[in-house]
Scaffold this motif. Structure first.
Motif, short mmCIF file in Angstrom:
data_model
loop_
_atom_site.label_atom_id
_atom_site.label_comp_id
_atom_site.label_asym_id
_atom_site.label_seq_id
_atom_site.Cartn_x
_atom_site.Cartn_y
_atom_site.Cartn_z
N ALA A 1 -9.48 10.00 -6.00
CA ALA A 1 -8.10 10.47 -5.90
C ALA A 1 -7.62 10.45 -4.45
O ALA A 1 -6.47 10.07 -4.15
N VAL A 2 -8.52 10.86 -3.51
CA VAL A 2 -8.17 10.84 -2.09
C VAL A 2 -7.84 9.42 -1.65
O VAL A 2 -6.89 9.17 -0.90
N GLN A 3 -8.63 8.44 -2.11
CA GLN A 3 -8.38 7.04 -1.72
C GLN A 3 -7.01 6.56 -2.22
O GLN A 3 -6.30 5.85 -1.52
N PHE A 4 -6.68 6.96 -3.45
CA PHE A 4 -5.36 6.55 -3.99
C PHE A 4 -4.21 7.20 -3.21
O PHE A 4 -3.18 6.59 -2.97
N TRP A 5 -4.41 8.49 -2.77
CA TRP A 5 -3.35 9.13 -1.98
C TRP A 5 -3.20 8.44 -0.63
O TRP A 5 -2.07 8.31 -0.12
N TRP B 1 -0.66 11.39 3.32
CA TRP B 1 -1.80 11.89 4.08
C TRP B 1 -2.05 13.37 3.86
O TRP B 1 -3.18 13.83 3.83
N GLN B 2 -1.04 14.16 3.71
CA GLN B 2 -1.22 15.60 3.53
C GLN B 2 -1.94 15.91 2.22
O GLN B 2 -2.83 16.78 2.18
N LYS B 3 -1.50 15.19 1.13
CA LYS B 3 -2.18 15.42 -0.14
C LYS B 3 -3.63 14.95 -0.08
O LYS B 3 -4.54 15.58 -0.64
N ALA B 4 -3.84 13.81 0.61
CA ALA B 4 -5.23 13.31 0.76
C ALA B 4 -6.06 14.29 1.58
O ALA B 4 -7.23 14.57 1.27
#
Length: 1250
Positions: A1019-1023, A1029-1032
């Motif tokens: 999920a981090v990679q998709f964000w 960047w904040q959501k990641a």
């Protein structure tokens, strides 16, 4: 049929003779231009005109020696010269410009009579020795000199006797005529312009004197003659042959010997002939080739105890209906005449009366139409008729004679019956009264010398023969409204008041009892006739200028509206204005149009095209047509009577607007029990759409709240006995009137129900027509009018079936409708009535009879292409296999029909005669839903297909369609509802992730990984891929394996890399904008120079020459710009656009290409760059990268400022080039240099301002 009325009479105050008294007999007169009269008396030449307003005669010349005793004068309007002949034989001329009298010719024999040609080239003179001289003007060269009579040796006797001779020219100056006496007989000789004898009258034509007048139109020569039947006015042609006679003394007690004719005078239009006697003038007009005596003028002196001698009369050249009279006392008066029709609506009929001397001709146009001079009724009085008055309140008329006899004539079926004759004493003072009115049963009024005379009918009712009735003069009302002479008076039909008009044109409403006047409106001219619309609108016609004017009492001081400048006649009927024009058109304006016209005139506005076309009607009519009257005939239809002038024949027409307006009036006459029958008959006769009737019914319902449309329609059905009218009414109504047709059907249904035992043919066919118009053919065929009739009425049934077929585009439609009832007996009946071939329809019906009911229904519906009904027949029978139903459903695309029917059957347990079981029905429903879902899937309707697959319990297909459509949330919902295994759900998620990644929908992919797959790292990679960047960062801090190190090493690095890329992109955009703006300025300068060099006529950029290098280029653009059409293919079109919008230096449309490029760049900044940069700056601050954020912010601010300057410069002036696409002619939509800037970049004083 036309009468002649006095419009106004104007009189000189005092005498034309300065010394007053009676004329000495030596005066001579002639008329000049513009109403001037010339007088010569005892060597003094003077002039006078009532138009100037002066009271004194103006002296032009005094020369007793030269002028002497002038015996004759003539004014020639073409040159403005007055010619004179005196007793000494001198022929003189007076030129007004030089104010000088010259002698042109001297005759030793004296001058008995002369006449100057209208073109002023010749003068014909007859001496007292009866020698004819033809001289040229102004040289006085003698062309001929001829003795009119042969020498008889009695010259001395001829010299001593008075010479009676008359010379007249024809209007075109090509011929002149001489009437002279030879051997005790008068004879007329006609000469041409060269003096050659052209013709002469025959000896058997006896002439009584030298009176002679040539008609201005050139057709006839008038003289006084004698026949065995009496004294006549003889009309001769140019060849000397007699054309016709008429009798001026007919109906008179006096003879020619007692009162000789002094002169004959035509007016300039040749439609009026004045016969002058010693002390009176008769005015004659021709109606359909019959001459009629209309007026008798006794001279300008009022209240004279004895008749005065008339010394001069004449028609004015410019105004053909203006007549001048001078008597022996020097009294001078001018009369204005106008043609009019004496008519009135007596007892509902329009009476039109005309008179000829003492004979009255009357025709009630409601009962007959008699062309003049014929009439339906004719009566005679003892003396000449002065006026005829037709009242509104009595079925008859009143005649007023010159001797003061008032005769009341009552209209009977067999004619006019005299019921009373009353003589008014001392009537001589009203000898020249005019505009007689009968406002009420007990009062009469007329105009006399600028005053209003009122008469009272006393001592009872004029209709009661037993009462001794008297008519006495009640009062002479002097109207002090700046009135100097004559008035016009007309009757107002609404009350006993009258309208009067002053000589200045002011119109007043006068109450005869109160003697009080109220201003109504004003007209610039005196009008011949008035009529009113709704009591407030006054319409008048000026006969001289032919202006038809409309005044409004609401704005009495306002100028009138001129609705026509060439009007010949008008009439007001049922508040509609009707008028004719010289060009041969009949115009009708309704009341609404007239009121709107007045309102717009008051406000200073004008009609637009749509308003102009509403409320007006125009049709062609014969030129010269004039409106006689308009009335309702015996069929209650408006009949407009036109007289064709000058032929005089009548034409009766029925204009549709008047018929429609009368329909509206009749509909409001509730006491008339036959009104609808009359209305329907009129609409049918004049081919007017019956929808007019229904529309007016709806208007009536709005006007009267207690009135209902159903009641009006019911009343109409009850009154109309003609079946054709009702049928045509229903037939004319279209689908917009479906509610009215339904109401008519309901009314007719009730009438038929209440009259079962009796035949009502006019209702039965109308009822069938209403069913057919509503599309209820099946109900019509099943009604008692078709199926309920016995075998004995076979012909009637056959007629009704054929009648229904008229409402079908094809007779087979009616047969198919009968077959669609599944009643084979009815189908056979209809086929037989329509005359179908038994070999065609009997085998078909026999085949249907042999089938079971469900199969019969299916086959019939399938044959009639009623597939929806056919498939239901299949569904209802359980013996039909599912495959057969599904195939039929798919073939005719009846998915919704089957699904809806089966769903309703399962819900409400509805079925047919042979029902399917519940399980079987449920299975069929799922199969239908699955089939429909496959059909939708093939056509790309994936969401709808997934829903149907779910209903059909095919979850795999439902999930597959959801995944294809991108609705992954609904796909997972279906998967969980179907309790699929974890592995299956995982596979579904992986498939969804692959599709989302392919479509670059990284936000959705990140949510899917985070919520459903529970893979935080992915999920981090998709964000990060989505640059969120904040959501990641938030997710990375949540996972221990990633933590702060991943945030600083990966997320921050990508953020800084992105900010660097954005700064580079912004810098490039800045440079690009600056370069393109500078280039655009240069291109515009060069283009302006080129235009200046070519004088603004040439093209600044050509296809074949570069304005930079001056070298020739190839590949010019060729197109059919002249025709405006393009024949290029899509590929060539794109190629052309690329060439037009080419940024290559020196290209023809480089300025347009630069504009398009700058528009694209600034639009991208507004739509994309602002949002991206704002989010990046905000993220940099959150990651403690203040310097980077500040640098990016400053660079972006600079870009926005430069871009805004670019927009202001490029689009400061509207771009009108037709080649450029429309959106590029204005700045990008919603462009603004403002953006969502963080407060951290602003001073603290501005921290709260965004």
């Amino acid at each position: 049929m036309r009468n002649l009325k006095i419009v106004q009479k104007r009189k000189k105050s005092g005498s034309l003779f300065p010394s007053g008294g009676v004329t000495s007999g030596s005066e001579s007169y002639c008329l000049g231009d513009f109403g001037y009269i010339f007088i010569c008396n005892k060597g003094v030449l003077s002039t006078f005109s009532l138009e100037e307003g002066s009271k004194d005669v103006k002296i032009l010349c005094e020369d007793q020696d030269l002028l002497g005793d002038v015996g004759q004068m003539q004014y020639v309007s073409s040159t403005g010269i007055v010619y004179l002949a005196n007793e000494s034989g001198s022929f003189l001329q007076y030129i007004q410009i030089d104010n000088e009298v010259l002698e042109l010719f001297q005759s030793d024999q004296g001058i008995a009579d002369f006449s100057v040609s209208p073109d002023c080239r010749y003068v014909a003179i007859v001496t007292k020795q009866k020698t004819l001289l033809l001289l040229t003007l102004p040289d006085s060269e003698t062309l001929i000199q001829e003795d009119l009579v042969e020498a008889t040796g009695s010259n001395n006797e001829a010299e001593n006797s008075e010479v009676s001779v008359k010379v007249v020219w024809r209007g075109d100056s090509r011929y002149f005529a001489v009437n002279y006496k030879q051997a005790e007989k008068y004879q007329i000789k006609i000469f041409d312009e060269n003096g050659a004898l052209h013709s002469k009258t025959e000896e058997e034509n006896v002439l009584l004197d030298s009176t002679l007048e040539w008609q201005p139109s050139g057709g006839l020569i008038a003289a006084i003659g004698k026949t065995p039947h009496g004294t006549v006015v003889s009309l001769f042609e140019r060849n000397g042959l007699k054309r016709a006679d008429f009798f001026p003394y007919e109906g008179k007690k006096e003879s020619y010997e007692e009162n000789k004719v002094i002169d004959l005078q035509w007016n300039t239009l040749s439609d009026i002939l004045a016969i002058r006697y010693n002390s009176k003038v008769e005015i004659w007009c021709r109606n359909n080739y019959v001459w009629m005596r209309k007026l008798v003028l006794v001279g300008p002196v009022e209240n004279s105890q004895s008749a005065t001698k008339l010394v001069f009369t004449g028609w004015e050249p410019e105004r053909s209906n203006r007549f001048h009279i001078v008597d022996e006392t020097g009294a001078y008066a001018v009369y204005d005449f106008a043609f009019t029709y004496t008519s009135g609506h007596s007892d509902g009929s329009s009476f039109v009366a005309s008179w000829n001397g003492n004979s009255i001709h009357c025709t009630p146009f409601r009962n007959s139409c008699c062309p003049p001079p014929h009439c339906l009724f004719q009566v005679s009085t003892d003396t000449d008729v002065k006026a005829v008055v037709i009242p509104e309140f009595w079925n008859g008329l009143l005649s007023i004679s010159l001797s003061g006899e008032f005769t009341f004539w009552q209209h009977k079926s067999d004619g006019l019956k005299q019921i009373r004759k009353i003589s008014v004493p001392a009537f001589d003072q009203y000898a020249e009264s005019y505009d007689w009115l009968w406002p009420s049963r007990n009062s009469l009024c007329c105009l006399v010398n600028g005053t209003l005379a009122v008469f009272e009918i006393q001592n009872g009712d004029f209709e009661d023969a037993s009462q001794d009735i008297q008519i006495t003069a009640k009062t002479m009302m002097s109207l002090n409204h700046n009135v100097t002479a004559a008035f016009l008076v007309v009757k107002n039909t609404e009350d006993s008041s009258i309208l009067i008009q002053s000589q200045q044109g002011l119109v007043f409403k006068l109450d005869l009892n109160a003697e009080d006047s109220i201003p109504v409106c004003k007209f610039p001219q005196v009008c011949t006739r008035f009529q009113t619309i709704s009591d407030t609108i006054v319409i008048g016609l000026d006969p001289l200028t032919r202006k038809l004017m409309i005044g409004w009492s609401k704005y009495a001081e306002s100028d009138p509206v001129v609705i026509s400048n060439d009007c010949t006649s008008f009439f007001v009927f049922q508040n509609s204005l009707i008028y004719t024009t010289i060009q041969g058109s009949l115009e009708i304006r309704n009341e609404v149009y007239v009121i709107k016209l007045l309102e717009k005139h008051i406000l200073g506005n004008e009609f637009n095209n749509e308003e102009e076309s509403q409320g007006r009607y125009t049709r062609k009519c014969e030129k010269g047509s004039q409106i006689v009257t308009c009335c309702l005939n015996q069929m209650l239809e408006p009949s407009l009577v036109l007289q064709i002038i000058p032929r005089g024949n009548l034409e009766v027409i029925y204009p549709r607007p008047l018929v429609i307006n009368n329909v509206k009036v009749l509909m409001r006459e509730k006491e008339n029990s036959n009104r609808y029958e009359k209305i329907m008959s009129a609409l049918r006769r004049h081919r007017i759409d019956y929808r007019v009737l229904i529309d007016e019914m709806k208007v009536l319902v709005k006007e009267q709240p207690d009135c209902r449309l159903e009641e009006l329609l019911k009343t109409m059905v009850e009154q109309v006995k003609d079946s054709h009218s009702l049928v045509l009414l229903v037939t004319d109504l279209n689908q917009d009137y479906a509610d009215c047709i339904l109401t008519i059907k309901t009314v007719l249904e009730g009438v038929l129900e209440s009259n079962k035992d009796s035949r009502m043919l006019h209702v039965e066919e109308s009822y069938l027509a209403s069913l057919a118009k509503l599309g209820l053919l099946e109900e019509a065929l099943k009604s008692a009018l078709i199926l309920g009739e016995s075998e004995n009425n076979r012909e009637l049934v056959q007629h009704r079936v054929k009648f229904l077929s008229f409402y079908c585009d094809n007779p087979d439609i009616l047969f198919d409708t009968a077959l669609g009832t599944y009643d084979l007996v009815l189908a056979s009946l209809v086929a037989d009535c329509l005359g179908k071939d038994p070999k065609e329809y009997i085998p078909i019906l026999d085949g249907f009879k042999s089938m079971l009911w469900w199969k019969r229904h299916f086959k019939i519906d399938d044959k009639l292409r009623r597939y929806s009904k056919a498939v239901i027949s299949l569904v209802r029978d359980q013996r039909v296999q599912h495959d057969e139903i599904i195939k039929y459903m798919e073939r005719h695309r009846l998915f919704t029909d089957v699904i809806t029917f089966v769903t309703r059957k399962l819900k409400y347990d509805e079925g047919g005669m042979v029902e399917r079981s519940g399980d079987d029905t449920g299975l069929l429903l799922r199969e239908a839903q699955s089939s429909y879902a496959h059909y939708l899937e093939e056509r790309g309707k994936l969401i709808e297909a997934s829903i149907l697959f779910r209903e059909a319990e095919k979850l795999d297909k439902a999930v597959e369609c959801c995944v294809k459509s991108g609705d992954w949330e609904f796909a997972l919902e279906i998967a969980y509802q179907g309790e699929m295994s974890e592995d299956k759900i995982r596979d579904i998620c992986n498939e969804i992730l692959n599709q989302l990644e392919e479509k670059k929908m990284y936000s959705d992919a990140a949510r899917l990984c985070e919520i459903y797959v529970c893979d935080i790292q992915q999920a981090v990679q998709f964000w990060l891929k989505d640059k969120k960047w904040q959501k990641a960062s938030a997710l990375a801090m949540k996972v221990p394996e990633l933590g702060k190190a991943f945030r600083d090493e990966n997320i921050l690095a990508q953020l800084l890399e992105t900010s660097t890329e954005q700064m580079e992109s912004l810098g490039q955009t800045l440079e690009d904008i600056a370069a393109k703006v500078q280039r655009l300025r240069k291109v515009k300068e060069i283009k302006a120079e080129r235009l200046l060099e070519s004088g603004g006529m040439g093209d600044a950029f050509s296809d074949t020459e570069s304005y930079l290098s001056g070298s020739s280029t190839s590949g010019s653009i060729t197109s059919s710009n002249a025709s405006g059409k393009s024949f290029r293919s899509g590929k060539n079109k794109r190629k052309l656009e690329r060439k037009i919008y080419s940024l290559k230096e020196g290209s023809k449309h480089e300025d347009l290409a630069l504009t398009v490029h700058l528009w694209t760049v600034t639009d991208k900044i507004q739509q994309e760059t602002k949002q991206e940069v704002t989010y990046t700056i905000e993220s940099l601050w959150k990651f403690n990268q203040q310097e980077k954020a500040t640098s990016l912010c400053q660079l972006f601010e600079k870009l926005l400022q430069d871009a805004d300057k670019c927009v202001q410069e490029v689009w400061s002036v509207p771009i009108t080039d037709e080649i450029l696409e429309g959106k590029y002619k204005i700045p990008p939509v919603a462009w603004t240099p403002l953006w969502s800037k963080l407060a951290l970049h602003e001073p603290s004083s501005k921290a709260t301002i965004r």
